[in-house]
Design a protein around this motif. Structure first.
Motif, PDB file in Angstrom:
ATOM      1  N   LYS A 362       0.827  -1.205   0.000  1.00  0.00           N
ATOM      2  CA  LYS A 362       0.000   0.000   0.000  1.00  0.00           C
ATOM      3  C   LYS A 362       0.868   1.265   0.000  1.00  0.00           C
ATOM      4  O   LYS A 362       0.568   2.253  -0.694  1.00  0.00           O
ATOM      5  CB  LYS A 362      -0.917   0.003   1.212  1.00  0.00           C
ATOM      6  CG  LYS A 362      -2.047  -1.005   1.096  1.00  0.00           C
ATOM      7  CD  LYS A 362      -2.951  -0.935   2.323  1.00  0.00           C
ATOM      8  CE  LYS A 362      -4.108  -1.934   2.211  1.00  0.00           C
ATOM      9  NZ  LYS A 362      -4.977  -1.888   3.412  1.00  0.00           N
ATOM     10  N   ASN A 363       1.957   1.222   0.814  1.00  0.00           N
ATOM     11  CA  ASN A 363       2.866   2.374   0.840  1.00  0.00           C
ATOM     12  C   ASN A 363       3.488   2.600  -0.535  1.00  0.00           C
ATOM     13  O   ASN A 363       3.595   3.754  -1.014  1.00  0.00           O
ATOM     14  CB  ASN A 363       3.964   2.162   1.870  1.00  0.00           C
ATOM     15  CG  ASN A 363       3.412   2.220   3.294  1.00  0.00           C
ATOM     16  OD1 ASN A 363       2.405   2.907   3.547  1.00  0.00           O
ATOM     17  ND2 ASN A 363       4.063   1.536   4.222  1.00  0.00           N
ATOM     18  N   GLU A 365       2.167   1.641  -3.289  1.00  0.00           N
ATOM     19  CA  GLU A 365       1.109   2.170  -4.156  1.00  0.00           C
ATOM     20  C   GLU A 365       0.881   3.668  -3.916  1.00  0.00           C
ATOM     21  O   GLU A 365       0.700   4.445  -4.867  1.00  0.00           O
ATOM     22  CB  GLU A 365      -0.182   1.394  -3.913  1.00  0.00           C
ATOM     23  CG  GLU A 365      -0.152  -0.023  -4.481  1.00  0.00           C
ATOM     24  CD  GLU A 365      -1.445  -0.757  -4.200  1.00  0.00           C
ATOM     25  OE1 GLU A 365      -2.332  -0.159  -3.545  1.00  0.00           O
ATOM     26  OE2 GLU A 365      -1.580  -1.925  -4.631  1.00  0.00           O
ATOM     27  N   ARG A 366       0.898   4.040  -2.588  1.00  0.00           N
ATOM     28  CA  ARG A 366       0.686   5.466  -2.289  1.00  0.00           C
ATOM     29  C   ARG A 366       1.841   6.306  -2.854  1.00  0.00           C
ATOM     30  O   ARG A 366       1.628   7.397  -3.409  1.00  0.00           O
ATOM     31  CB  ARG A 366       0.572   5.660  -0.772  1.00  0.00           C
ATOM     32  CG  ARG A 366      -0.793   5.283  -0.226  1.00  0.00           C
ATOM     33  CD  ARG A 366      -0.989   5.865   1.163  1.00  0.00           C
ATOM     34  NE  ARG A 366      -0.048   5.264   2.114  1.00  0.00           N
ATOM     35  CZ  ARG A 366      -0.301   4.196   2.828  1.00  0.00           C
ATOM     36  NH1 ARG A 366      -1.479   3.571   2.698  1.00  0.00           N
ATOM     37  NH2 ARG A 366       0.585   3.746   3.676  1.00  0.00           N
ATOM     38  N   GLN A 367       3.076   5.789  -2.655  1.00  0.00           N
ATOM     39  CA  GLN A 367       4.216   6.543  -3.197  1.00  0.00           C
ATOM     40  C   GLN A 367       4.126   6.632  -4.714  1.00  0.00           C
ATOM     41  O   GLN A 367       4.386   7.703  -5.311  1.00  0.00           O
ATOM     42  CB  GLN A 367       5.509   5.836  -2.797  1.00  0.00           C
ATOM     43  CG  GLN A 367       5.816   5.936  -1.303  1.00  0.00           C
ATOM     44  CD  GLN A 367       7.056   5.149  -0.918  1.00  0.00           C
ATOM     45  OE1 GLN A 367       7.693   4.550  -1.789  1.00  0.00           O
ATOM     46  NE2 GLN A 367       7.396   5.181   0.376  1.00  0.00           N
ATOM     47  N   HIS A 369       1.424   6.498  -6.414  1.00  0.00           N
ATOM     48  CA  HIS A 369       0.322   7.408  -6.722  1.00  0.00           C
ATOM     49  C   HIS A 369       0.758   8.853  -6.546  1.00  0.00           C
ATOM     50  O   HIS A 369       0.412   9.733  -7.374  1.00  0.00           O
ATOM     51  CB  HIS A 369      -0.851   7.088  -5.808  1.00  0.00           C
ATOM     52  CG  HIS A 369      -2.072   7.895  -6.096  1.00  0.00           C
ATOM     53  ND1 HIS A 369      -2.823   7.777  -7.257  1.00  0.00           N
ATOM     54  CD2 HIS A 369      -2.673   8.890  -5.376  1.00  0.00           C
ATOM     55  CE1 HIS A 369      -3.820   8.620  -7.233  1.00  0.00           C
ATOM     56  NE2 HIS A 369      -3.753   9.326  -6.102  1.00  0.00           N
ATOM     57  N   ALA A 370       1.556   9.080  -5.443  1.00  0.00           N
ATOM     58  CA  ALA A 370       2.043  10.455  -5.205  1.00  0.00           C
ATOM     59  C   ALA A 370       2.968  10.882  -6.337  1.00  0.00           C
ATOM     60  O   ALA A 370       2.928  12.035  -6.808  1.00  0.00           O
ATOM     61  CB  ALA A 370       2.766  10.524  -3.864  1.00  0.00           C
ATOM     62  N   LYS A 371       3.843   9.966  -6.734  1.00  0.00           N
ATOM     63  CA  LYS A 371       4.725  10.287  -7.844  1.00  0.00           C
ATOM     64  C   LYS A 371       3.930  10.579  -9.089  1.00  0.00           C
ATOM     65  O   LYS A 371       4.255  11.506  -9.868  1.00  0.00           O
ATOM     66  CB  LYS A 371       5.696   9.139  -8.088  1.00  0.00           C
ATOM     67  CG  LYS A 371       6.757   9.008  -7.013  1.00  0.00           C
ATOM     68  CD  LYS A 371       7.698   7.864  -7.330  1.00  0.00           C
ATOM     69  CE  LYS A 371       8.780   7.727  -6.256  1.00  0.00           C
ATOM     70  NZ  LYS A 371       9.699   6.605  -6.542  1.00  0.00           N
ATOM     71  N   LYS A 372       2.894   9.760  -9.303  1.00  0.00           N
ATOM     72  CA  LYS A 372       2.042  10.005 -10.473  1.00  0.00           C
ATOM     73  C   LYS A 372       1.404  11.377 -10.403  1.00  0.00           C
ATOM     74  O   LYS A 372       1.349  12.131 -11.391  1.00  0.00           O
ATOM     75  CB  LYS A 372       0.958   8.935 -10.566  1.00  0.00           C
ATOM     76  CG  LYS A 372       1.411   7.656 -11.195  1.00  0.00           C
ATOM     77  CD  LYS A 372       0.222   6.733 -11.321  1.00  0.00           C
ATOM     78  CE  LYS A 372       0.640   5.418 -11.957  1.00  0.00           C
ATOM     79  NZ  LYS A 372      -0.516   4.507 -12.112  1.00  0.00           N
ATOM     80  N   GLU A 373       0.885  11.715  -9.194  1.00  0.00           N
ATOM     81  CA  GLU A 373       0.238  13.018  -9.030  1.00  0.00           C
ATOM     82  C   GLU A 373       1.241  14.145  -9.246  1.00  0.00           C
ATOM     83  O   GLU A 373       0.945  15.159  -9.899  1.00  0.00           O
ATOM     84  CB  GLU A 373      -0.385  13.097  -7.633  1.00  0.00           C
ATOM     85  CG  GLU A 373      -1.579  12.161  -7.444  1.00  0.00           C
ATOM     86  CD  GLU A 373      -2.736  12.550  -8.331  1.00  0.00           C
ATOM     87  OE1 GLU A 373      -2.890  13.765  -8.622  1.00  0.00           O
ATOM     88  OE2 GLU A 373      -3.479  11.643  -8.771  1.00  0.00           O
TER      89      GLU A 373
END
Length: 421
Positions: A362-363, A365-367, A369-373
């Motif tokens: 999950k971390n 994925e969050r990282q 996702h953050a990178k994607k954002e």
């Protein structure tokens, strides 16, 4: 009737003697020195010996059977005649089998042996029924003692008759030991009958309830103990010296059996039922039976005690086995519980590892996702900057175009002014 019984004995002996004479007269003499004739004579002599043994055994059985009674009945006389009919057919059956040994002649001889044996057993039963009353239980004793051996004779002869159909030359010689076996077994059975006849009615009833192995033990006890009778110096009454009955009974040997008086069985000759010697023998037999019963009770008590001890040992072994089984079950339960705890711990560890892996995923994925954002934001900023730059470039281009236009207009105005000047 006693005189008639003696004459019937003499008549039967004469018939049997004639049968044996006829058989020997049927032998073919050798008139010329020829090997084949001598071989044929040897075969005829062998067949004659077989039939002689059979007829001689029938004479012995007949003589010992009639020696047990002093009188007779019409039934005994008629059955004796019936017995002599098939026995008198032995010479022609022997002659046919010697001249032409085929399956038919050997089977016919075996059938004749079976019929003669059946008639003799019928004669023996008639004599037993005449000699003893129903209340004495001797008829049941006869069936119990002779029944098994009679069945053996019938089955053995039936098997030989069947085999004679396939192997007549071989089966022929098996009829030679047949009368010897018949004589030995019948002699022992008859001696058992004589011994049991000396017992009381109650003792006979007890004898009838014995299994066959116990019957043999009593016979061996009788064989091993021989009472000796002597005359008292003060009178003519015999006295019986009863030797101590043996605790360990050994069966009589063949050598002793051959040397003892005929009809005695255990060394005691059958005497008149009303003689003092017979009374002494009866007392001795009854004492033997009492001793046999005491030994039986002692052996039964010993067996019961041994059985109880064995049961106690088995119960102790079962208890020890149950205790060991409980211990094994407890050990297995403990091992099972430890295995279950270890399995639960492994499951918990696996669950923790899975949770940590899930959290890390999950971390990640969050990282991601953050990178994607962030990448999206940066792209948007770059797009805005590019748009702004493009707008500025367009404005500059437009301004440059206006300046060029203005410059051209200015040049045009200047050229116009020069012209006016």
């Amino acid at each position: 009737m006693k005189k008639l019984k003696a004459r019937l004995d003499a008549f039967s002996d004469a018939v049997i003697a004639i049968i044996l004479t006829i058989m020997v007269l049927d032998l073919t003499p050798v008139l010329r020195d020829n090997l084949n004739d001598y071989l044929l004579l040897s075969k005829e002599i062998g067949v004659y010996i077989i039939s002689f043994a059979f007829v001689a055994n029938m004479w012995y059985q007949h003589a010992t059977l009639f020696n047990e009674i002093d009188d007779m009945s019409y039934r005994i006389m008629l059955v004796d005649f019936l017995f002599l009919i098939p026995l008198s057919l032995t010479p022609p059956a022997t002659n046919m089998m010697a001249e032409n040994t085929t399956n038919i002649t050997v089977m016919a001889y075996g059938l004749l042996v079976g019929i003669t044996g059946a008639c003799f057993r019928l004669l023996a039963r008639s004599i037993i029924h005449f000699q003893y009353t129903d209340t004495s239980k001797m008829r049941q004793v006869y069936r119990k003692i002779f029944g098994q051996h009679n069945l053996i004779y019938v089955l053995l002869n039936g098997i030989l008759i069947i085999l004679a159909y396939f192997f007549p030359q071989i089966v022929l010689w098996f009829y030679l030991p047949y009368p010897l076996i018949y004589m030995l077994l019948s002699s022992r059975d008859r001696q058992q009958m004589y011994d049991v006849a000396q017992l009381t009615t109650d003792q006979r009833q007890q004898y009838l309830r014995l299994p066959r192995d116990r019957m043999k033990q009593f016979s061996r006890l009788v064989d091993a103990s021989k009472p000796q009778t002597s005359v008292d110096p003060a009178g003519n009454q015999p006295s019986t010296n009863k030797p101590p009955l043996p605790q360990t009974v050994k069966p009589i040997s063949w050598h002793d059996w051959l040397d003892q008086p005929i009809g005695s069985g255990s060394g005691v000759q059958a005497t008149n039922a009303h003689s003092p010697n017979a009374e002494a023998i009866k007392e001795f037999r009854r004492a033997q039976w009492d001793e046999f019963q005491r030994q039986t009770k002692t052996q039964r008590a010993a067996r019961d005690q041994a059985a109880e001890e064995l049961e106690r040992q088995q119960a102790a072994q079962k208890a020890a086995a149950k205790q060991a089984e409980r211990e094994r079950e407890r050990e297995q339960d403990a091992k099972k519980e430890a295995a279950e705890l270890a399995a639960k711990q492994r499951e918990q560890d696996q669950e923790a590892e899975e949770d940590a892996a899930k959290l890390a995923a999950k971390n990640i994925e969050r990282q991601a996702h953050a990178k994607k954002e962030a990448a999206k934001q940066e792209i948007k900023i770059q797009e805005r900057q590019q748009k702004a730059k493009r707008k500025a470039d367009r404005k500059d281009a437009k301004a440059l175009v206006r300046q060029k236009k203005l410059a051209q207009k200015a040049k045009q105005y200047d050229s116009d002014d020069h012209e006016h000047q």
